[in-house]
Write an enzyme that holds these catalytic residues in place. Structure first.
Site, PDB file in Angstrom:
ATOM      1  N   GLU A  49      41.693  90.269   4.485  1.00 35.91           N
ATOM      2  CA  GLU A  49      40.538  90.408   4.227  1.00 35.91           C
ATOM      3  C   GLU A  49      39.371  91.853   4.286  1.00 35.91           C
ATOM      4  O   GLU A  49      39.497  91.684   5.977  1.00 35.91           O
ATOM      5  CB  GLU A  49      40.159  89.030   4.387  1.00 35.91           C
ATOM      6  CG  GLU A  49      38.416  88.979   4.142  1.00 35.91           C
ATOM      7  CD  GLU A  49      37.932  88.066   5.121  1.00 35.91           C
ATOM      8  OE1 GLU A  49      38.566  87.027   5.421  1.00 35.91           O
ATOM      9  OE2 GLU A  49      36.598  87.205   5.026  1.00 35.91           O
ATOM     10  N   SER A  77      30.661  96.099   6.524  1.00 33.17           N
ATOM     11  CA  SER A  77      30.031  96.167   7.728  1.00 33.17           C
ATOM     12  C   SER A  77      30.589  95.024   9.037  1.00 33.17           C
ATOM     13  O   SER A  77      31.467  94.720   8.229  1.00 33.17           O
ATOM     14  CB  SER A  77      28.812  95.128   6.471  1.00 33.17           C
ATOM     15  OG  SER A  77      28.990  94.736   6.741  1.00 33.17           O
ATOM     16  N   HIS A 100      35.768  94.072   5.279  1.00 30.66           N
ATOM     17  CA  HIS A 100      34.429  93.488   5.359  1.00 30.66           C
ATOM     18  C   HIS A 100      34.259  95.697   6.046  1.00 30.66           C
ATOM     19  O   HIS A 100      34.329  95.992   7.318  1.00 30.66           O
ATOM     20  CB  HIS A 100      33.739  93.050   5.534  1.00 30.66           C
ATOM     21  CG  HIS A 100      33.928  91.099   5.571  1.00 30.66           C
ATOM     22  ND1 HIS A 100      33.618  90.733   4.242  1.00 30.66           N
ATOM     23  CD2 HIS A 100      34.957  90.496   5.391  1.00 30.66           C
ATOM     24  CE1 HIS A 100      33.656  89.859   3.805  1.00 30.66           C
ATOM     25  NE2 HIS A 100      34.850  89.374   4.912  1.00 30.66           N
ATOM     26  N   ARG A 152      27.076  85.205   7.321  1.00 29.18           N
ATOM     27  CA  ARG A 152      27.688  86.009   7.025  1.00 29.18           C
ATOM     28  C   ARG A 152      28.596  85.736   7.343  1.00 29.18           C
ATOM     29  O   ARG A 152      30.094  86.315   7.826  1.00 29.18           O
ATOM     30  CB  ARG A 152      27.404  87.555   7.000  1.00 29.18           C
ATOM     31  CG  ARG A 152      26.384  88.419   5.620  1.00 29.18           C
ATOM     32  CD  ARG A 152      26.283  89.532   5.945  1.00 29.18           C
ATOM     33  NE  ARG A 152      25.096  89.157   5.117  1.00 29.18           N
ATOM     34  CZ  ARG A 152      24.560  89.747   4.214  1.00 29.18           C
ATOM     35  NH1 ARG A 152      25.142  90.123   3.719  1.00 29.18           N
ATOM     36  NH2 ARG A 152      23.466  90.327   3.822  1.00 29.18           N
ATOM     37  N   PRO A 155      31.328  91.103  -5.665  1.00 25.30           N
ATOM     38  CA  PRO A 155      29.919  91.481  -6.190  1.00 25.30           C
ATOM     39  C   PRO A 155      28.953  92.691  -5.506  1.00 25.30           C
ATOM     40  O   PRO A 155      29.029  92.612  -4.435  1.00 25.30           O
ATOM     41  CB  PRO A 155      28.862  90.231  -6.173  1.00 25.30           C
ATOM     42  CG  PRO A 155      29.956  88.974  -5.519  1.00 25.30           C
ATOM     43  CD  PRO A 155      31.489  90.121  -5.676  1.00 25.30           C
ATOM     44  N   ASN A 156      28.364  93.930  -5.775  1.00 22.27           N
ATOM     45  CA  ASN A 156      27.727  94.370  -4.884  1.00 22.27           C
ATOM     46  C   ASN A 156      28.419  95.785  -4.407  1.00 22.27           C
ATOM     47  O   ASN A 156      28.179  96.863  -4.311  1.00 22.27           O
ATOM     48  CB  ASN A 156      26.876  93.772  -4.718  1.00 22.27           C
ATOM     49  CG  ASN A 156      25.785  92.492  -4.803  1.00 22.27           C
ATOM     50  OD1 ASN A 156      24.760  93.484  -6.419  1.00 22.27           O
ATOM     51  ND2 ASN A 156      26.088  91.403  -4.533  1.00 22.27           N
ATOM     52  N   ASN A 167      37.830  92.531  -0.702  1.00 22.63           N
ATOM     53  CA  ASN A 167      36.420  92.215   0.373  1.00 22.63           C
ATOM     54  C   ASN A 167      35.711  91.518  -0.819  1.00 22.63           C
ATOM     55  O   ASN A 167      35.761  92.676  -2.524  1.00 22.63           O
ATOM     56  CB  ASN A 167      35.996  94.011   0.395  1.00 22.63           C
ATOM     57  CG  ASN A 167      34.519  93.394   0.694  1.00 22.63           C
ATOM     58  OD1 ASN A 167      33.729  92.965   0.770  1.00 22.63           O
ATOM     59  ND2 ASN A 167      34.090  94.628   1.496  1.00 22.63           N
ATOM     60  N   ARG A 175      24.044 101.453  -1.951  1.00 23.37           N
ATOM     61  CA  ARG A 175      22.912 100.102  -1.529  1.00 23.37           C
ATOM     62  C   ARG A 175      23.282 100.414  -0.391  1.00 23.37           C
ATOM     63  O   ARG A 175      24.873 100.886   0.332  1.00 23.37           O
ATOM     64  CB  ARG A 175      24.226  98.926  -2.021  1.00 23.37           C
ATOM     65  CG  ARG A 175      24.240  97.990  -1.012  1.00 23.37           C
ATOM     66  CD  ARG A 175      25.157  96.705  -1.964  1.00 23.37           C
ATOM     67  NE  ARG A 175      24.690  95.664  -0.735  1.00 23.37           N
ATOM     68  CZ  ARG A 175      26.074  94.921  -0.607  1.00 23.37           C
ATOM     69  NH1 ARG A 175      27.197  94.845  -1.035  1.00 23.37           N
ATOM     70  NH2 ARG A 175      25.666  93.720  -0.383  1.00 23.37           N
ATOM     71  N   HIS A 190      31.555  83.943   2.072  1.00 24.83           N
ATOM     72  CA  HIS A 190      30.583  83.102   2.303  1.00 24.83           C
ATOM     73  C   HIS A 190      30.742  82.102   2.202  1.00 24.83           C
ATOM     74  O   HIS A 190      30.698  81.184   2.710  1.00 24.83           O
ATOM     75  CB  HIS A 190      29.378  84.071   3.150  1.00 24.83           C
ATOM     76  CG  HIS A 190      29.517  84.633   3.255  1.00 24.83           C
ATOM     77  ND1 HIS A 190      30.131  85.895   4.428  1.00 24.83           N
ATOM     78  CD2 HIS A 190      28.630  86.546   2.462  1.00 24.83           C
ATOM     79  CE1 HIS A 190      29.938  87.036   4.587  1.00 24.83           C
ATOM     80  NE2 HIS A 190      29.342  87.322   3.156  1.00 24.83           N
ATOM     81  N   ALA A 227      29.699  88.980  -0.871  1.00 27.00           N
ATOM     82  CA  ALA A 227      29.046  87.535  -0.839  1.00 27.00           C
ATOM     83  C   ALA A 227      29.453  86.287  -0.882  1.00 27.00           C
ATOM     84  O   ALA A 227      29.425  85.479  -0.178  1.00 27.00           O
ATOM     85  CB  ALA A 227      27.885  87.585  -1.177  1.00 27.00           C
ATOM     86  N   ARG A 240      25.951  90.108  12.061  1.00 29.22           N
ATOM     87  CA  ARG A 240      25.373  90.064  11.034  1.00 29.22           C
ATOM     88  C   ARG A 240      23.625  88.989  10.740  1.00 29.22           C
ATOM     89  O   ARG A 240      24.800  87.622  12.405  1.00 29.22           O
ATOM     90  CB  ARG A 240      25.618  90.284  10.278  1.00 29.22           C
ATOM     91  CG  ARG A 240      25.654  92.559   9.684  1.00 29.22           C
ATOM     92  CD  ARG A 240      26.346  92.564   8.380  1.00 29.22           C
ATOM     93  NE  ARG A 240      24.826  93.063   7.906  1.00 29.22           N
ATOM     94  CZ  ARG A 240      25.373  92.978   6.858  1.00 29.22           C
ATOM     95  NH1 ARG A 240      26.442  93.420   6.117  1.00 29.22           N
ATOM     96  NH2 ARG A 240      24.011  93.064   5.833  1.00 29.22           N
ATOM     97  N   TYR A 275      26.428  99.925   4.871  1.00 29.42           N
ATOM     98  CA  TYR A 275      27.885 100.476   4.000  1.00 29.42           C
ATOM     99  C   TYR A 275      27.804 102.456   3.987  1.00 29.42           C
ATOM    100  O   TYR A 275      29.586 101.916   3.541  1.00 29.42           O
ATOM    101  CB  TYR A 275      27.577  99.752   2.683  1.00 29.42           C
ATOM    102  CG  TYR A 275      27.144  98.372   2.864  1.00 29.42           C
ATOM    103  CD1 TYR A 275      28.065  97.260   3.651  1.00 29.42           C
ATOM    104  CD2 TYR A 275      26.164  97.936   2.455  1.00 29.42           C
ATOM    105  CE1 TYR A 275      28.073  95.864   3.528  1.00 29.42           C
ATOM    106  CE2 TYR A 275      25.874  96.474   2.774  1.00 29.42           C
ATOM    107  CZ  TYR A 275      26.715  95.889   2.924  1.00 29.42           C
ATOM    108  OH  TYR A 275      26.448  93.732   3.046  1.00 29.42           O
ATOM    109  N   ASP A 331      40.914  79.436  -2.682  1.00 27.72           N
ATOM    110  CA  ASP A 331      42.494  78.458  -3.717  1.00 27.72           C
ATOM    111  C   ASP A 331      42.822  79.283  -4.112  1.00 27.72           C
ATOM    112  O   ASP A 331      44.188  79.689  -3.961  1.00 27.72           O
ATOM    113  CB  ASP A 331      41.773  77.855  -4.010  1.00 27.72           C
ATOM    114  CG  ASP A 331      41.017  76.943  -3.791  1.00 27.72           C
ATOM    115  OD1 ASP A 331      41.624  75.970  -2.291  1.00 27.72           O
ATOM    116  OD2 ASP A 331      40.875  75.103  -4.214  1.00 27.72           O
TER     117      ASP A 331
HETATM  118  C1  DQA Z   1      30.662  92.655   2.737  1.00 27.62           C
HETATM  119  C2  DQA Z   1      29.705  92.169   3.851  1.00 27.62           C
HETATM  120  C3  DQA Z   1      28.542  90.833   2.841  1.00 27.62           C
HETATM  121  O1  DQA Z   1      28.473  89.859   3.041  1.00 27.62           O
HETATM  122  C4  DQA Z   1      28.076  91.202   2.125  1.00 27.62           C
HETATM  123  O2  DQA Z   1      27.511  89.940   1.063  1.00 27.62           O
HETATM  124  C5  DQA Z   1      28.600  92.295   1.336  1.00 27.62           C
HETATM  125  C6  DQA Z   1      29.955  93.281   2.066  1.00 27.62           C
HETATM  126  C7  DQA Z   1      31.286  94.828   3.372  1.00 27.62           C
HETATM  127  O3  DQA Z   1      31.884  94.824   2.916  1.00 27.62           O
HETATM  128  O4  DQA Z   1      30.579  94.408   4.705  1.00 27.62           O
HETATM  129  O5  DQA Z   1      28.457  92.253  -0.506  1.00 27.62           O
HETATM  130  O6  DQA Z   1      31.413  92.341   2.421  1.00 27.62           O
END
Ligand code: DQA
Length: 386
Positions: free
Chosen positions: A96, A100, A98, A109, A9-10, A72, A17, A78, A75, A105, A22, A85
């Site tokens: 995995e 950032s 990320h 997170r 998401p996002n 990735n 953003r 978390h 959120a 942070r 990012y 699963d």
């Molecule tokens: C993220 C870090 C997450 O905490 C955040 O919710 C994201 C992006 C990152 O790529 O740094 O959406 O996964």
């Protein structure tokens, strides 16, 4: 090799953003870059993004026949046990990622419920984290790897790779660079580890606590010593020759490799290969390498604690007492070659056997990249230490 890249998401909004967190690369640009990074390594990627948990789970299920997954989860990282699963259920090596530095942070997170089912977690490297994740999956597929725990913390692990043929095998302990910071991990040396293993070295590519994750000169040095000592506990089962253990360190890992000889004993290290090493902490501090990397590692400036620098700086602990191979590129923009030039000269003056090569037109990471001529030179010399 087929790799599926999944963004949660996002992440469709990256580029606009919070660009200060990012970056300014859009998702489309990132996905194109992933395609090109993968194709350079002979792999292909499929990309997918969704803002919906169930869709991400369905895409993970559909990735069951792929060779690797880079995810990735945004959120969802978390708190989504359902995504955790799904990763576990498909049983495909999953990295995995990320963008950032999630460990630096908000506290929420810093929690990941998916890490324990992923082969590694890459964070805080910006979008190059995706490139590194692809590289990691390619390296894992290239040679079997056994990740062995040597202590109680998540960083107390190392990757053991065993060469073909009958043992006992000489051992190369690999100590990665990254200015001792926790955003850089041992995956930096994956390709070098695979190449050395193909050449007949058992490689023990170790992790250790780093700055930002409980590390600092004392804890990090102690971890390295424990990681090296732990070789004794699995040497027999893997036919390791503990009479022939060399330490190979790159950048800040060069400092750790040189200091490992100073501080450790069992098994003895028979030679050190220091690639673009930070062999002089005070000079590195003066040169401001890696920003405040040296003070962050030593937790004091040289003025505040001269004793600490005397204890932790290789140039202050000469002679090291084992054969040294020091290689530095003259185009290194992270650690100046001048540091190695004077380190090697001083080590020889103090009685060490030193081979020093300053390679023309070579940068910092060329020395650990098997695709470069610089690496050919490095391994030619390493093979003499067998
Ligand atoms: C993220 C870090 C997450 O905490 C955040 O919710 C994201 C992006 C990152 O790529 O740094 O959406 O996964």
């Amino acid at each position: 090799m087929r790799i599926v890249i999944i963004n949660g998401p996002n992440l469709n909004l990256i580029g606009t953003r919070s660009p200060e967190i990012y970056g300014s690369t859009s998702l489309k640009e990132l996905e194109d870059m992933c395609r090109s990074w993968a194709s350079d390594l002979g792999a292909t990627v499929e990309t997918y993004q969704s803002n919906h948990e169930g869709d991400l789970i369905d895409r993970l299920h559909a990735a069951r026949d792929a060779d690797g997954v880079v995810i990735n989860p945004g959120a969802f990282t978390h708190y989504s046990y359902a995504i955790r699963d799904a990763i576990e259920a498909i049983g495909i090596p999953t990295v995995e990622v990320h963008i950032s530095n999630v460990r630096d942070r908000e506290p929420w997170r810093q929690i990941s419920v998916v890490s324990d089912v992923c082969v590694t977690t890459i964070f805080g490297r910006g979008i190059t984290g995706y490139r590194d994740a692809i590289r990691h999956l390619v390296a894992r597929a290239a040679w079997p790897v056994e990740t062995i725990t040597y202590g109680p913390d998540p960083d107390h692990v190392g990757d053991l790779r065993i060469p073909h043929g009958a043992g006992p095998h000489p051992v190369a302990v690999l100590l990665h660079g990254g200015f001792w910071r926790n955003t850089i991990a041992r995956d930096l040396l994956d390709a070098a580890a695979v190449d050395l293993t193909e050449r007949g070295w058992a490689t023990w590519n170790v992790e250790f606590a780093r700055v930002g994750g409980g590390g600092g000169w004392m804890a990090t040095t102690a971890d390295v010593a424990t990681a090296i000592r732990s070789l004794s506990s699995f040497a027999e089962g893997h036919e390791l020759d503990l009479e022939r253990v060399i330490a190979v360190g790159h950048g800040s890992g060069g400092q750790l490799a040189l200091q490992a000889v100073v501080g450790s004993n069992e098994p003895a290290i028979s030679a050190v290969v220091a690639l673009a090493p930070i062999g002089d902490l005070e000079a590195a501090h003066r040169a401001g390498i890696g920003g405040d990397a040296v003070t962050a590692f030593a937790r004091r400036s040289p003025e505040q604690s001269p004793e600490r620098y005397a204890a932790a700086s290789p140039i202050r602990n000469l002679p090291i007492g084992v054969p040294l191979l020091v290689v530095h590129g003259d185009e290194d923009d992270r650690v100046p070659a001048a540091i190695s030039r004077s380190f090697a000269g001083r080590a020889a003056d103090e009685g060490d056997t030193v081979v020093y090569h300053e390679l023309e037109g070579v940068g910092h990471n060329d020395l650990i990249d098997p695709a470069t001529p610089a690496w050919d030179k490095v391994v030619e010399e390493i093979d003499r230490l067998r």
